[in-house]
Enzyme design. Sequence first.
Site, mmCIF file in Angstrom:
data_model
loop_
_atom_site.group_PDB
_atom_site.id
_atom_site.type_symbol
_atom_site.label_atom_id
_atom_site.label_comp_id
_atom_site.label_asym_id
_atom_site.label_seq_id
_atom_site.Cartn_x
_atom_site.Cartn_y
_atom_site.Cartn_z
ATOM 1 N N ALA A 59 0.833 -1.374 0.027
ATOM 2 C CA ALA A 59 -0.055 0.022 0.022
ATOM 3 C C ALA A 59 0.772 1.323 0.149
ATOM 4 O O ALA A 59 2.026 1.132 0.409
ATOM 5 C CB ALA A 59 -0.865 0.249 1.340
ATOM 6 N N GLY A 100 -0.799 -4.968 1.578
ATOM 7 C CA GLY A 100 -2.109 -4.579 1.142
ATOM 8 C C GLY A 100 -2.501 -5.561 0.122
ATOM 9 O O GLY A 100 -3.574 -6.055 -0.364
ATOM 10 N N GLU A 103 -3.676 -8.825 1.182
ATOM 11 C CA GLU A 103 -4.941 -8.538 1.653
ATOM 12 C C GLU A 103 -5.948 -8.713 0.670
ATOM 13 O O GLU A 103 -7.125 -9.094 0.903
ATOM 14 C CB GLU A 103 -4.869 -7.531 2.608
ATOM 15 C CG GLU A 103 -4.167 -7.214 3.991
ATOM 16 C CD GLU A 103 -4.164 -6.301 4.812
ATOM 17 O OE1 GLU A 103 -4.883 -6.326 5.798
ATOM 18 O OE2 GLU A 103 -3.762 -4.836 4.309
ATOM 19 N N GLU A 123 3.287 -5.168 7.023
ATOM 20 C CA GLU A 123 3.049 -4.034 7.900
ATOM 21 C C GLU A 123 3.850 -3.571 9.064
ATOM 22 O O GLU A 123 4.183 -2.725 9.593
ATOM 23 C CB GLU A 123 1.852 -3.643 8.146
ATOM 24 C CG GLU A 123 0.627 -3.672 6.649
ATOM 25 C CD GLU A 123 0.347 -5.146 6.254
ATOM 26 O OE1 GLU A 123 -0.508 -5.035 5.323
ATOM 27 O OE2 GLU A 123 1.310 -6.114 6.911
#
Length: 251
Positions: A59, A100, A103, A123
């Site tokens: 991200a 991300g 995810e 993260e």
Amino acid sequence: MIRLEHDGAVGVVTLSHPPHNLIGDEFIERYCTAQDDAVAAGARAILVRSDLRHFCAGADVKALGPGDDGAASDPAAVLDRLESIPVPTVAAIHGAVLGGGFELALACDMIVAAESAQVGAVEVTLGLVPLLGAIQRLVARAGPARAREITMLGRRYRPAELERLGVVNLVVPDDELEEASMSLARQLAAGPTVALGVIKRVVNIAVNNGTKAADEALSGELATMWASNDVRRGTKAMFTDGPGTAVFEGN
């Protein structure tokens, strides 16, 4: 940034945001909209893929973090939108599938991975937690102990290990990823769409609310399923040509 095409009854959502498909608010909105549009156009399954070197390398933290007013994106709203997609979704992952990007894959129903992919919830290396549901989805797929390990240590994993843990459904050689993932998506698209939608919803309820809630939800879903044309086609085919011979039309 996000491209939607159709291959028969499969909606193909392609991530194409150079250089590495980094996620931000606009990316997420277009991604969700592409899936909504695929269903609206009649797709009976969705394949999520990337045409870049990586599936998604993570991200853009600045884009997802709090703005000048202190407000940040609402991950619960994004995840609710993705999980309300009524048709099966398949992620075809390769290259870097980090943060991300991991995810996005976990929010799909099934994951097909190229064997050389590098996958991880990284993260924690930035002092953050996964922002789009990796923790809880890893609990659902691999159990709490493995979810802690994967998210707390921030390691990169080979898909074969994640397949063993139940996180990834299928690992294939890199040059077979496109064919294998599309084959799976086509198989799902050819299935009884109403019944597959019921399965999606009952699984989500079981994960989020437990077996008892899923039992109760299933009772409420059965009338719609029994009334579907696909049930009539399936039962007729079973008695005339044998099990597994029905051709479903998704209604």
